[in-house]
Motif scaffolding. Structure first.
Motif, PDB file in Angstrom:
ATOM      1  N   LEU A 324      47.900  47.061   3.595  1.00 20.50           N
ATOM      2  CA  LEU A 324      46.749  47.737   2.982  1.00 20.50           C
ATOM      3  C   LEU A 324      46.054  48.676   3.965  1.00 20.50           C
ATOM      4  CD1 LEU A 324      45.364  44.712   0.982  1.00 20.50           C
ATOM      5  CD2 LEU A 324      46.093  46.885  -0.026  1.00 20.50           C
ATOM      6  N   PRO A 341      47.578  40.477   2.804  1.00 21.35           N
ATOM      7  CA  PRO A 341      46.593  39.382   2.843  1.00 21.35           C
ATOM      8  C   PRO A 341      46.888  38.275   1.837  1.00 21.35           C
ATOM      9  CG  PRO A 341      45.474  41.524   2.801  1.00 21.35           C
ATOM     10  CD  PRO A 341      46.939  41.797   2.672  1.00 21.35           C
ATOM     11  N   ARG A 344      49.615  36.081   3.100  1.00 21.77           N
ATOM     12  CA  ARG A 344      49.024  35.246   4.162  1.00 21.77           C
ATOM     13  C   ARG A 344      48.149  34.139   3.578  1.00 21.77           C
ATOM     14  NH1 ARG A 344      47.779  37.017   9.526  1.00 21.77           N
ATOM     15  NH2 ARG A 344      49.597  38.138  10.226  1.00 21.77           N
ATOM     16  N   LEU A 348      48.932  30.445   4.637  1.00 19.58           N
ATOM     17  CA  LEU A 348      47.925  29.660   5.363  1.00 19.58           C
ATOM     18  C   LEU A 348      47.428  28.487   4.531  1.00 19.58           C
ATOM     19  CD1 LEU A 348      46.040  32.576   7.128  1.00 19.58           C
ATOM     20  CD2 LEU A 348      47.251  30.701   8.270  1.00 19.58           C
ATOM     21  N   HIS A 559      42.522  28.898  14.343  1.00 19.43           N
ATOM     22  CA  HIS A 559      42.611  29.793  13.176  1.00 19.43           C
ATOM     23  C   HIS A 559      42.837  28.996  11.891  1.00 19.43           C
ATOM     24  CE1 HIS A 559      42.450  33.411  15.478  1.00 19.43           C
ATOM     25  NE2 HIS A 559      43.629  33.298  16.037  1.00 19.43           N
ATOM     26  N   ARG A 566      37.079  27.778   5.338  1.00 17.86           N
ATOM     27  CA  ARG A 566      36.533  28.898   4.572  1.00 17.86           C
ATOM     28  C   ARG A 566      37.240  29.130   3.236  1.00 17.86           C
ATOM     29  NH1 ARG A 566      35.970  33.468   9.183  1.00 17.86           N
ATOM     30  NH2 ARG A 566      35.417  34.817   7.435  1.00 17.86           N
ATOM     31  N   ARG A 567      38.531  28.820   3.161  1.00 14.57           N
ATOM     32  CA  ARG A 567      39.267  29.231   1.968  1.00 14.57           C
ATOM     33  C   ARG A 567      39.880  28.085   1.165  1.00 14.57           C
ATOM     34  NH1 ARG A 567      39.655  35.245   1.320  1.00 14.57           N
ATOM     35  NH2 ARG A 567      40.545  34.371  -0.553  1.00 14.57           N
TER      36      ARG A 567
ATOM     37  N   GLN B 511      41.554  45.365   3.845  1.00 13.32           N
ATOM     38  CA  GLN B 511      42.223  44.058   3.746  1.00 13.32           C
ATOM     39  C   GLN B 511      41.511  43.132   2.752  1.00 13.32           C
ATOM     40  OE1 GLN B 511      45.023  43.898   5.054  1.00 13.32           O
ATOM     41  NE2 GLN B 511      45.089  44.857   7.090  1.00 13.32           N
ATOM     42  N   ALA B 515      42.592  40.245   0.088  1.00 11.49           N
ATOM     43  CA  ALA B 515      42.095  38.918   0.458  1.00 11.49           C
ATOM     44  C   ALA B 515      41.269  38.289  -0.658  1.00 11.49           C
ATOM     45  CB  ALA B 515      41.266  39.000   1.737  1.00 11.49           C
ATOM     46  N   GLY B 582      36.348  35.568   2.937  1.00  8.92           N
ATOM     47  CA  GLY B 582      36.720  36.834   3.550  1.00  8.92           C
ATOM     48  C   GLY B 582      38.127  36.937   4.095  1.00  8.92           C
ATOM     49  N   ASP B 584      38.983  37.993   7.288  1.00  8.73           N
ATOM     50  CA  ASP B 584      39.195  37.743   8.715  1.00  8.73           C
ATOM     51  C   ASP B 584      40.064  36.517   8.964  1.00  8.73           C
ATOM     52  OD1 ASP B 584      37.611  39.876   9.127  1.00  8.73           O
ATOM     53  OD2 ASP B 584      35.869  38.746   9.865  1.00  8.73           O
ATOM     54  N   CYS B 585      39.749  35.457   8.256  1.00 10.49           N
ATOM     55  CA  CYS B 585      40.475  34.217   8.516  1.00 10.49           C
ATOM     56  C   CYS B 585      41.914  34.276   8.003  1.00 10.49           C
ATOM     57  CB  CYS B 585      39.725  33.008   7.939  1.00 10.49           C
ATOM     58  SG  CYS B 585      39.530  33.035   6.159  1.00 10.49           S
ATOM     59  N   LEU B 586      42.242  35.321   7.230  1.00  5.80           N
ATOM     60  CA  LEU B 586      43.638  35.539   6.824  1.00  5.80           C
ATOM     61  C   LEU B 586      44.388  36.372   7.844  1.00  5.80           C
ATOM     62  CD1 LEU B 586      43.169  36.559   3.076  1.00  5.80           C
ATOM     63  CD2 LEU B 586      43.891  34.348   3.959  1.00  5.80           C
ATOM     64  N   MET B 587      43.703  37.361   8.394  1.00  5.33           N
ATOM     65  CA  MET B 587      44.384  38.342   9.233  1.00  5.33           C
ATOM     66  C   MET B 587      44.404  37.939  10.713  1.00  5.33           C
ATOM     67  SD  MET B 587      45.086  40.040   6.588  1.00  5.33           S
ATOM     68  CE  MET B 587      46.179  41.257   7.341  1.00  5.33           C
ATOM     69  N   ALA B 588      43.569  36.960  11.086  1.00  9.45           N
ATOM     70  CA  ALA B 588      43.440  36.625  12.508  1.00  9.45           C
ATOM     71  C   ALA B 588      44.694  35.973  13.081  1.00  9.45           C
ATOM     72  CB  ALA B 588      42.237  35.694  12.708  1.00  9.45           C
ATOM     73  N   MET B 589      45.438  35.263  12.260  1.00  6.87           N
ATOM     74  CA  MET B 589      46.598  34.527  12.780  1.00  6.87           C
ATOM     75  C   MET B 589      47.727  35.494  13.133  1.00  6.87           C
ATOM     76  SD  MET B 589      47.767  31.257  13.127  1.00  6.87           S
ATOM     77  CE  MET B 589      47.234  30.119  11.838  1.00  6.87           C
ATOM     78  N   PRO B 590      48.158  35.532  14.405  1.00  7.54           N
ATOM     79  CA  PRO B 590      49.298  36.393  14.750  1.00  7.54           C
ATOM     80  C   PRO B 590      50.548  35.917  14.011  1.00  7.54           C
ATOM     81  CG  PRO B 590      48.178  35.578  16.729  1.00  7.54           C
ATOM     82  CD  PRO B 590      47.642  34.802  15.570  1.00  7.54           C
ATOM     83  N   GLU B 591      51.401  36.864  13.687  1.00  2.00           N
ATOM     84  CA  GLU B 591      52.569  36.517  12.865  1.00  2.00           C
ATOM     85  C   GLU B 591      53.389  35.398  13.492  1.00  2.00           C
ATOM     86  OE1 GLU B 591      55.050  39.886  11.563  1.00  2.00           O
ATOM     87  OE2 GLU B 591      56.720  38.469  11.603  1.00  2.00           O
TER      88      GLU B 591
END
Lengths: 596, 596
Positions: A324, A341, A344, A348, A559, A566-567, B511, B515, B582, B584-591
């Motif tokens: 995105l 996202p 992910r 997650l 993380h 949060r989710r 994002q 999300a 939000g 952030d907590c989806l995108m923060a984790m490195p692949e």
């Protein structure tokens, strides 16, 4: 399907969260860290290399019933022999009958791996272990001498014959009969359904534990006795008799676990022996109930881990569309879908549910070990109460979770998720049984609220909440964990208030017990997992503060904890609101009006 | 499996909620109440007596591919002939090509019945109707003359050939090619996968609509054109050519809808003709997208209704345990399980979701009719915007709902739910595809938030919320509906605020679009259904106030509305909280860290 045991996370849980070495020392079983890690490595190799490769074909091939004999899928027989020869079958078996007496806190990791590799394959040995427990606790010395060692080694398998066509949840309706004979044996007659492993082709004998009624037994559940009814009677000289008067009448055609034979077993005056006292059959079964339900919970966990691994693999390989915020891998035709996202979010959700559940599994395993093995009677009793509280949550929540996580895997694969060769849809089909057998999840929820919460006025539950609340207070005092600690602490307070409310509602109106049960169990599970995620985050922060070189690993824990809170944890809100909606709106609809 | 169309509820929705007679008068199609009710009765008889009995076997037998020919399950061929002969195939087809031009507001009830009776059977004709729409709108007069009438009648079927192995969601990656020929035709080459009905044994011709690239086409989605590629070319004299250069290379082995052939279609320089303008293929496909997605939504609804009926039947018959407040039918061995609050919770969840969704389906169908048939251009445009907003909700929410409702049915059956002969597990397996095809539900959610909400800054959504808020205000003023009106009104306010927040979040960070998308769609759907339940309650209260003799029917509506608002609508809370968690907590984790 390929499967690799999540060894790093298992070691995190065993060593860092629950100090399994100290636990083993306390139990006096001689296991140390090196030995445990060695077993885990071996277990990972066995399940990943020998069992997992059989799973896909076992679904296609299924079991066949020909002339009363059941053929299991290709490879199962040989793999079972290996399972026995290498001592995996006897891992948790009693030492006095040749078992290795591994504590659950270690063994559960192997069992999770087995479930993940092939639930169908695991069903046979899982039932045997349950039968061993009941026989070891309640069987006469003679029965134990004749049968137990070979069941512990896995040379012979066992089954649990409870259900009849008219008696599933309600065992009071059971009709099978046992006629006493002059020699102290019984002639057992009746038809049992849904008997996992009732027939198969990989053990020379099958020992059925059968619930039936004595001629003079009172009606209802107080008139049920437990009998050992072997396929072949063990004779004094160690040889086996001709086949007993029992047979597999049919095997079921099922949604999943097609490699596990699910049999109609007909007993036609079969020779058997009483286990435990007359009319105490249910009590004898209860001996193994906690362990059996824990094992079914692990089935949900194992399948969820397998599904997560499958989804992650595909999400990293499959190229489709651009991120995105623009192309992430412009040199490729498209980005791997893990950049999205929503993908992910699914991954997650899987990861945080699986790892969160693994912590709860370990915690529960520890209680099961202490219940039987702690040196202090008060400690044994305390562990017993704690385990009893948690078992219905583990069984119901893990299996619902397994189904959800498998469904996310299907979704991550898109259309390919629906295609058999990819294996994801099999995980959904296989896991669906776990929500049903060993007591449906609705029954688990009733057990939780009625026996475990209302049963002691909520005191054990409040003790558990209190322990987690202390952890939340400690975390809140650490800047790096303050936000997480605060959110979890608030939920724990809410849980305490909600449980008081649920108890009050249930005391006012018995229908509220059943009206709140499932939502209250789900609520409890989500908050409980938040408590474990807080513990994991604290351990990870400790390691980072101490300068660990595994920075990525511990940051991933932080993380995941943040994501969960949060989710995923917000789901607790809807369960709370829904159960506060009360029983009236369930009971008001007249039965005939449902059909409009 | 037995299935009876829910005629009373369908009439409630058509006549009492949406005044279908007035709608038909407005559209000028000559349908009146008597005719419509007659069609519904006939449709119920056809689907219940002719189609539903084929469904169980179609799952066992599946489709077979032999020498390039596909055999469909026993009975499908004859039933399809009946479907054509009795005019069901042409129900919604364009009048200028022999169709009957039924409005969607009537036809959707028949289509729901078809889905409920056999999703596999419906797949073939559903795709044909989509192809008709595209050809009718964009095809040349000559192509229409040669192909359309026989497709409208159902004598010939149609397919949609979009997906390729590397191009699913992302059609930009499409590789199939079309070479122009001197006579104005094209030679189409490429391999397409997941082609429903690509081959079958019940129509003499199959008209494939194929996406492919012209030699000079730009890269990406702007270089895709749509072609008509028939299995047999229609010659000027009305006869058919030899077989075109296309073939079914394989059929997929799937989780469900096994009676529907899912084909790999190979085009090897097959003769075809351009539909619409060059490089406008996607636009041409979009023509039928709303209808196709609406139909897939109905698949979820139909399966859910079938599952509810199955669960209710079993819950009233199965005797097991006693009610929590004591025996309800002491003369029997046990009470029917419908006395248990948790079984009622599952049944009422099914019922309120199914009936709530049916109202939304009707509302959406009405918009689709007005989009095409309203006399006023502004009204057509308004209906078009409203339909566009709702279609992704209908597709994604109904299909998720179908899966959930089918799973509840399995759960109500206990262990029997897992056994194939009872049919409940088939509904779960069949419905699972609906969350994947015609755009995965994640893609629907992106469409909803990006095109339909962000696309106009939320104005269409706010208009919709406003209309429902007015209804809530009116209801709040009536004592009998005040409580319901208040709760729904509060949720509508919350929805308005939440959509503003989602828009703001998405504008800050792209994002957040992905999300929040799935949770926001789910949130929206639950609140929307609450709005419809409020409308239903108001109509029911009107009827009771007017002294209707159908007191039980209308009271059941009030009970269902109360149940929905108290026990299902709370799910909106968790979706709201989760999305506010939000991106952030989806995108923060490195692949790489996912794999720990």
């Amino acid at each position: 399907m390929s499967y690799q045991a999540p060894l790093r996370d298992m070691r995190f849980v065993l060593h860092e969260l629950f100090d399994v070495s100290a636990h083993c020392e306390l139990l006096g079983n001689g296991l140390d860290r090196e030995l445990i890690d060695g077993v885990l490595e071996e277990a990972a190799a066995f399940t990943g290399n020998e069992i997992a490769p059989l799973n896909r074909n076992s679904d296609e091939e299924g079991c066949q019933l020909v002339d009363g004999n059941v053929t299991t899928p290709k490879g199962f027989r040989a793999a079972y022999q290996q399972f026995v020869d290498n001592g995996w079958a006897s891992m948790t078996g009693p030492v006095d009958f040749g078992g290795q007496g591994f504590p659950q806190l270690v063994a559960f990791t192997f069992h999770e791996m087995l479930m993940a590799s092939s639930l169908s394959f695991r069903v046979y040995s899982g039932l045997t272990e349950g039968a061993v427990l009941a026989l070891h606790k309640h069987g006469s010395a003679e029965l134990q001498k004749d049968y137990l060692a070979k069941m512990v080694s896995g040379q012979w398998t066992g089954t649990m014959c409870l259900t009849e066509p008219q008696a599933g949840t309600d065992l009071a309706l059971l009709r099978s009969k046992a006629e006493p004979q002059a020699d102290g044996s019984y002639k057992v007659s009746g038809s049992k359904i849904f008997i996992s492993g009732g027939e198969q082709d990989f053990s020379e004998n099958i020992v059925h534990l059968v619930l039936a009624r004595l001629p003079d037994a009172p009606a209802g559940v107080k008139g049920i006795s437990l009998f050992l009814v072997p396929k072949f009677v063990a004779k004094a000289d160690g040889s086996l008799s001709d086949k007993n008067a029992l047979s597999c009448g049919a095997i079921e055609h099922k949604m999943g676990i097609k490699g596990a034979s699910t049999c109609v077993m007909n007993f036609d005056g079969a020779t058997g022996w009483l286990i435990g006292d007359a009319n105490q059959g249910l009590a004898c079964m209860f001996t193994m109930m906690n362990d059996a339900r824990f094992q079914v919970g692990l089935q949900g966990l194992g399948i969820a881990e397998a599904a997560f691994q499958g989804a992650l693999r595909y999400a990293r390989e499959r190229l489709q569309s651009r991120g995105l915020a623009g192309a992430q891998q412009p040199e490729k035709a498209a980005d791997p879908i893990i950049v999205h996202p929503d993908v992910r979010r699914m991954l997650l959700t899987q990861k945080s549910l699986v790892e969160g559940s693994r912590m709860l599994a370990a915690y529960t395993a520890r209680q099961l070990d202490l219940e039987h093995g702690a040196s202090d009677a008060a400690e044994r009793k305390a562990a017993s109460k704690r385990a009893a509280l948690l078992i219905p949550i583990v069984k119901a929540f893990f299996t619902d979770m397994g189904q959800e996580v498998a469904s996310h895997a299907v979704q991550v694969y898109g259309g390919h998720g629906f295609i058999r060769e990819w294996g994801m849809e099999q995980l959904m089909r296989d896991s669906r049984i776990t929500q049903l057998y060993e007591g449906t999840n609705g029954i688990q929820a009733l057990d939780y609220i009625r026996r475990k919460v209302l049963g002691d006025g909520g005191s054990e539950l409040n003790a558990l909440i209190g322990e987690f609340a202390d952890l939340a207070d400690q975390a809140s005092a650490r800047p790096a964990l303050a936000e997480l600690g605060k959110v979890v602490g608030e939920r724990l307070n809410q849980w305490r208030e909600l449980s008081a409310e649920v108890i009050a509602m249930s005391q006012r109106d018995a229908q509220e017990i059943g009206a709140t049960s499932v939502d209250f169990l789900q609520y409890s599970a989500y908050v409980l997992l938040a408590g474990f995620w807080l513990q994991a985050a604290a351990k990870a922060q400790d390691a980072l503060d101490a300068g660990s070189s595994e920075i990525e690993f511990y940051q991933a824990k932080l993380h995941s904890a943040a994501f969960y809170v949060r989710r995923v944890l917000p789901r607790a809100s809807s369960h709370r609101e829904a159960l506060l909606g009360g029983a009236d709106c369930l009971m008001a609809m007249p039965e005939d009006s449902f059909a409009f």
